[in-house]
Motif scaffolding. Structure first.
Motif, PDB file in Angstrom:
ATOM      1  N   THR A   1       4.438   0.950 -11.633  1.00  0.00           N
ATOM      2  CA  THR A   1       4.236   2.358 -11.274  1.00  0.00           C
ATOM      3  C   THR A   1       4.878   2.658  -9.931  1.00  0.00           C
ATOM      4  O   THR A   1       4.991   1.794  -9.054  1.00  0.00           O
ATOM      5  N   THR A   2       5.280   3.912  -9.771  1.00  0.00           N
ATOM      6  CA  THR A   2       5.820   4.366  -8.490  1.00  0.00           C
ATOM      7  C   THR A   2       4.758   4.294  -7.402  1.00  0.00           C
ATOM      8  O   THR A   2       5.048   3.943  -6.254  1.00  0.00           O
ATOM      9  N   ASP A   3       3.526   4.624  -7.762  1.00  0.00           N
ATOM     10  CA  ASP A   3       2.445   4.640  -6.772  1.00  0.00           C
ATOM     11  C   ASP A   3       2.144   3.252  -6.207  1.00  0.00           C
ATOM     12  O   ASP A   3       1.743   3.131  -5.052  1.00  0.00           O
ATOM     13  N   GLN A   4       2.318   2.202  -7.014  1.00  0.00           N
ATOM     14  CA  GLN A   4       2.079   0.854  -6.480  1.00  0.00           C
ATOM     15  C   GLN A   4       3.093   0.531  -5.401  1.00  0.00           C
ATOM     16  O   GLN A   4       2.752  -0.031  -4.346  1.00  0.00           O
ATOM     17  N   ARG A   5       4.327   0.906  -5.625  1.00  0.00           N
ATOM     18  CA  ARG A   5       5.360   0.662  -4.618  1.00  0.00           C
ATOM     19  C   ARG A   5       5.096   1.505  -3.367  1.00  0.00           C
ATOM     20  O   ARG A   5       5.329   1.055  -2.239  1.00  0.00           O
ATOM     21  N   GLU A   6       4.588   2.720  -3.577  1.00  0.00           N
ATOM     22  CA  GLU A   6       4.252   3.579  -2.450  1.00  0.00           C
ATOM     23  C   GLU A   6       3.070   3.005  -1.666  1.00  0.00           C
ATOM     24  O   GLU A   6       3.061   3.040  -0.426  1.00  0.00           O
ATOM     25  N   ALA A   7       2.081   2.459  -2.360  1.00  0.00           N
ATOM     26  CA  ALA A   7       0.933   1.855  -1.686  1.00  0.00           C
ATOM     27  C   ALA A   7       1.372   0.701  -0.800  1.00  0.00           C
ATOM     28  O   ALA A   7       0.922   0.564   0.349  1.00  0.00           O
ATOM     29  N   LEU A   8       2.240  -0.131  -1.316  1.00  0.00           N
ATOM     30  CA  LEU A   8       2.737  -1.285  -0.564  1.00  0.00           C
ATOM     31  C   LEU A   8       3.566  -0.837   0.635  1.00  0.00           C
ATOM     32  O   LEU A   8       3.397  -1.353   1.753  1.00  0.00           O
ATOM     33  N   ALA A   9       4.430   0.143   0.421  1.00  0.00           N
ATOM     34  CA  ALA A   9       5.275   0.634   1.510  1.00  0.00           C
ATOM     35  C   ALA A   9       4.434   1.273   2.609  1.00  0.00           C
ATOM     36  O   ALA A   9       4.671   1.036   3.807  1.00  0.00           O
ATOM     37  N   ALA A  10       3.433   2.072   2.211  1.00  0.00           N
ATOM     38  CA  ALA A  10       2.581   2.737   3.197  1.00  0.00           C
ATOM     39  C   ALA A  10       1.794   1.717   4.018  1.00  0.00           C
ATOM     40  O   ALA A  10       1.607   1.879   5.232  1.00  0.00           O
ATOM     41  N   LEU A  11       1.339   0.655   3.355  1.00  0.00           N
ATOM     42  CA  LEU A  11       0.583  -0.380   4.062  1.00  0.00           C
ATOM     43  C   LEU A  11       1.475  -1.085   5.085  1.00  0.00           C
ATOM     44  O   LEU A  11       1.062  -1.302   6.238  1.00  0.00           O
ATOM     45  N   LEU A  12       2.684  -1.426   4.678  1.00  0.00           N
ATOM     46  CA  LEU A  12       3.594  -2.128   5.581  1.00  0.00           C
ATOM     47  C   LEU A  12       4.079  -1.229   6.717  1.00  0.00           C
ATOM     48  O   LEU A  12       4.309  -1.689   7.837  1.00  0.00           O
ATOM     49  N   GLU A  13       4.236   0.071   6.411  1.00  0.00           N
ATOM     50  CA  GLU A  13       4.727   1.021   7.411  1.00  0.00           C
ATOM     51  C   GLU A  13       3.604   1.661   8.215  1.00  0.00           C
ATOM     52  O   GLU A  13       3.852   2.492   9.093  1.00  0.00           O
TER      53      GLU A  13
END
Length: 266
Positions: free
Chosen positions: A245-257
């Motif tokens: 899902t797009t949201d999983q990638r967004e969750a990971l990116a938001a956490l790292l950023e």
């Protein structure tokens, strides 16, 4: 005539209020129909992340209508054993089946007495927040019957078999503090803070991808009925879905950023 079930949307949260305070929200045909219809359509609503279920007035739900039972005015309480059994299957038993199919999390805001089928209805919720005025009772023996709506399946999974046996075979009324200790309630709060607490829990879910929330709920419920090997196979399948899902990638990116995520439900 007032609607049996009120639906209020607060963004991705739906608040369902059983609206028959004159009977302490007994499970009338109108209420059963409205509840089953709403729950049956909830999975298709991609904008919906959580449901809160509560009752109007002093009671959460008083279960079946005792007057109808006494007067034999409802198909569940009259006819041959076969006819009565079929009436249960097509009527009140549609509620636990609707909950069983539901991927959207449900928080029960137990504002008052949850008696008989009302106690079972509370057990169908994924999380239960109880008011200090709440009471729970698996009280079917008081009217000489058994739980016809799945309580014998639900209650032991919430409180354990020995406690469920005690509740079912004695009709004991469980006060809020004991309900919390037994797992019937995850939180007990004053009446004026009940909805605030339920909404707080619902909003805490909104910090996560909506598809992943639904997959987590489905995985937890299905795994409880499976062997470990089957549960692991299911987890692998759901993990593959979530990570695509797009949201999983967004969750990971938001956490790292170190920023707030922006989920799209995709």
């Amino acid at each position: 005539m007032a609607e049996a079930l009120l639906v209020e949307r607060r963004g991705p949260i739906a608040i369902l209020t059983m609206n028959l305070p004159e009977t302490r929200n007994a499970l009338s045909d109108a209420l059963i129909t409205a509840l089953v219809r709403y729950l049956g359509s909830a999975n298709a609503d991609e904008s919906l992340s959580c449901i809160i279920l509560t009752g109007a007035g002093d009671g959460f739900c008083s279960g079946g209508n005792l007057k109808e039972m006494q007067d034999r005015t409802h198909p569940m309480y009259r006819g041959s054993p076969y006819e009565m059994g079929e009436a249960y299957r097509t009527n009140i038993q549609q509620i636990p089946l609707a909950f069983e199919r539901l991927d959207v999390p449900v928080i029960g805001a137990i504002n008052g007495a949850a008696i008989g089928a009302g106690c079972d209805l509370a057990c169908m919720c994924d999380i239960r927040v109880a008011s200090t005025k709440a009471r729970f009772a698996e009280s079917f023996l008081r009217v000489g019957i058994v739980s016809g709506d799945g309580g014998a399946w639900l209650l032991p999974r919430v409180v354990g078999m020995p406690r469920a046996m005690e509740m079912a075979l004695t009709g004991r009324v469980i006060e809020p503090q004991l309900a919390e200790a037994w797992g019937l309630a995850t939180h007990v709060v004053p009446p004026e803070h009940l909805m605030d607490k339920a909404i707080e829990i619902a909003e805490s879910m909104l910090a996560f991808p909506p598809i992943s929330i639904r997959l987590n709920k489905r995985l937890m419920k299905r795994s409880a009925e499976m062997s470990l090997r089957d549960a692991l196979d299911l987890a692998a399948s759901y993990q593959a879905i979530a990570q695509n899902t797009t949201d999983q990638r967004e969750a990971l990116a938001a956490l790292l950023e170190k920023r707030k995520p922006d989920y799209k439900g995709r």
